[in-house]
Motif scaffolding. Sequence first.
Motif, short mmCIF file in Angstrom:
data_model
loop_
_atom_site.label_atom_id
_atom_site.label_comp_id
_atom_site.label_asym_id
_atom_site.label_seq_id
_atom_site.Cartn_x
_atom_site.Cartn_y
_atom_site.Cartn_z
N GLY A 190 0.82 -1.19 0.00
CA GLY A 190 0.00 0.00 0.00
C GLY A 190 0.87 1.25 0.00
O GLY A 190 2.03 1.22 0.43
N ALA A 191 0.31 2.36 -0.46
CA ALA A 191 1.09 3.59 -0.59
C ALA A 191 1.60 4.11 0.74
O ALA A 191 2.69 4.68 0.82
N THR A 192 0.84 3.93 1.82
CA THR A 192 1.30 4.40 3.13
C THR A 192 2.60 3.71 3.53
O THR A 192 3.54 4.34 4.01
N TYR B 255 13.65 -9.80 -11.32
CA TYR B 255 12.94 -9.34 -10.13
C TYR B 255 11.44 -9.46 -10.35
O TYR B 255 10.94 -9.26 -11.46
N PRO B 256 10.67 -9.73 -9.28
CA PRO B 256 9.23 -9.70 -9.40
C PRO B 256 8.73 -8.28 -9.71
O PRO B 256 9.40 -7.29 -9.44
N MET B 257 7.54 -8.21 -10.29
CA MET B 257 6.88 -6.93 -10.50
C MET B 257 6.60 -6.26 -9.16
O MET B 257 6.30 -6.93 -8.17
N LYS B 258 6.70 -4.92 -9.12
CA LYS B 258 6.39 -4.15 -7.93
C LYS B 258 5.04 -3.47 -8.12
O LYS B 258 4.85 -2.74 -9.10
N VAL B 259 4.13 -3.71 -7.19
CA VAL B 259 2.77 -3.22 -7.31
C VAL B 259 2.45 -2.33 -6.11
O VAL B 259 2.68 -2.73 -4.96
N VAL B 260 1.95 -1.13 -6.38
CA VAL B 260 1.57 -0.20 -5.31
C VAL B 260 0.09 0.13 -5.48
O VAL B 260 -0.39 0.33 -6.60
N VAL B 261 -0.62 0.19 -4.37
CA VAL B 261 -2.04 0.53 -4.37
C VAL B 261 -2.23 1.85 -3.63
O VAL B 261 -1.75 2.02 -2.51
N THR B 262 -2.91 2.80 -4.28
CA THR B 262 -3.13 4.11 -3.66
C THR B 262 -4.49 4.66 -4.04
O THR B 262 -4.89 4.61 -5.20
N GLY B 263 -5.19 5.20 -3.06
CA GLY B 263 -6.43 5.89 -3.34
C GLY B 263 -6.24 7.38 -3.54
O GLY B 263 -7.01 8.02 -4.25
N SER B 264 -5.19 7.92 -2.94
CA SER B 264 -4.95 9.36 -3.00
C SER B 264 -4.08 9.78 -4.18
O SER B 264 -4.13 10.92 -4.62
N GLY B 265 -3.22 8.86 -4.64
CA GLY B 265 -2.26 9.22 -5.69
C GLY B 265 -1.04 9.93 -5.17
O GLY B 265 -0.23 10.44 -5.94
N ASP B 266 -0.86 9.96 -3.85
CA ASP B 266 0.28 10.66 -3.25
C ASP B 266 1.52 9.77 -3.24
O ASP B 266 1.82 9.10 -2.24
N GLY C 108 12.82 -4.52 -11.87
CA GLY C 108 11.46 -5.00 -11.91
C GLY C 108 10.49 -4.03 -12.53
O GLY C 108 10.65 -2.80 -12.44
N ASP C 109 9.44 -4.56 -13.19
CA ASP C 109 8.37 -3.73 -13.71
C ASP C 109 7.60 -3.10 -12.55
O ASP C 109 7.53 -3.68 -11.45
N LYS C 110 6.99 -1.94 -12.80
CA LYS C 110 6.24 -1.24 -11.77
C LYS C 110 4.81 -0.99 -12.22
O LYS C 110 4.58 -0.61 -13.37
N LEU C 111 3.87 -1.19 -11.31
CA LEU C 111 2.45 -1.03 -11.61
C LEU C 111 1.78 -0.38 -10.42
O LEU C 111 2.01 -0.77 -9.28
N VAL C 112 0.94 0.63 -10.70
CA VAL C 112 0.20 1.32 -9.64
C VAL C 112 -1.29 1.16 -9.90
O VAL C 112 -1.77 1.47 -11.00
N PHE C 113 -2.02 0.70 -8.90
CA PHE C 113 -3.48 0.67 -8.96
C PHE C 113 -4.02 1.85 -8.17
O PHE C 113 -3.58 2.13 -7.05
N THR C 114 -5.01 2.52 -8.75
CA THR C 114 -5.57 3.69 -8.10
C THR C 114 -7.04 3.82 -8.48
O THR C 114 -7.66 2.87 -8.98
N VAL D 203 1.99 -10.03 -0.67
CA VAL D 203 1.53 -8.73 -0.16
C VAL D 203 2.29 -8.44 1.13
O VAL D 203 2.15 -9.17 2.12
N GLU D 204 3.09 -7.38 1.11
CA GLU D 204 3.93 -7.06 2.26
C GLU D 204 3.39 -5.91 3.11
O GLU D 204 4.10 -5.40 3.98
N GLY D 205 2.16 -5.50 2.89
CA GLY D 205 1.58 -4.50 3.77
C GLY D 205 1.09 -3.27 3.03
O GLY D 205 1.05 -3.26 1.81
N GLY D 206 0.68 -2.32 3.84
CA GLY D 206 0.70 -2.32 5.31
C GLY D 206 -0.58 -2.88 5.89
O GLY D 206 -1.34 -3.61 5.24
N GLY D 207 -0.83 -2.48 7.14
CA GLY D 207 -1.93 -3.06 7.88
C GLY D 207 -3.29 -2.84 7.24
O GLY D 207 -4.16 -3.73 7.28
N SER D 208 -3.52 -1.69 6.65
CA SER D 208 -4.80 -1.43 5.99
C SER D 208 -5.03 -2.38 4.82
O SER D 208 -6.13 -2.92 4.63
#
Length: 237
Positions: A61-63, A91-102, A114-120, A164-169
């Motif tokens: 997660g983005a946090t 390397y595995p793909m790196k995936v980040v999830v963000t609702g704010s885009g920050d 590694g490739d990078k992917l962002v879900f928003t 999935v390495e986190g975070g808690g949310s």
Amino acid sequence: MANTANIPQAGNPRPYVLLSAAVSVDGYLDDTGPERLLLSNALDFDRVDDVRAGVDAILLGATAVRRDNPRLLVGSQERRAARVARGLPEYPMKVVVTGSGDLDASLALWHCGGDKLVFTVDSAVAKLLDTIGSLADVVSTGPVLDWPAVLDELGHRGVRRLMVEGGGSVHTQLMSANLADEVHVAVAPLLVGQPQAPRFLGPADYPGGPLARMRLIEARPIGDVVLLRYSPKERAR
């Protein structure tokens, strides 16, 4: 590059979802200090490196990305070589999830392997394209973050095992939606005791309620840390 089209809903299997966390005995992922609290020991960090080497993508997660600024790499040269020998990216793909885009363009994970992917969500696409530009592929799941759509898109991209390495949310959302196939919890002999510190799981309406027991796959000591592996979808009252 942005992709805001409808995400495929069929035709590719969703990935096997493995949640991974190191926690204190009282269930915290970190303390409230300015430096990251190292909960695992060297042996457990090597175990995590081995798990990373066996997956197609690692999600945060983005946090957690903003807080820890991780690189999300496979550290072992031998494990990277073994991936390449199997026809996989180094390397595995790196995936980040963000609702704010920050997400800042200076974050470490954009600038290493590694490739990078962002879900928003739709409202954050323009901000992400302005800040990270071509550093990652940006995919919107619509007006709200849709976890089944995230997994569908990852499956469409060939991800079969997702760590999935986190975070808690993020952990809490996936567990409460019954989307986690396996959970790895490394319990460290520390007590944090700070109410504002991040926890592994938060309050949620979890499948089966408090009486539903998950199946224990493995329990083993790794130095002074204990690894617990559970199958959360296999529950019995």
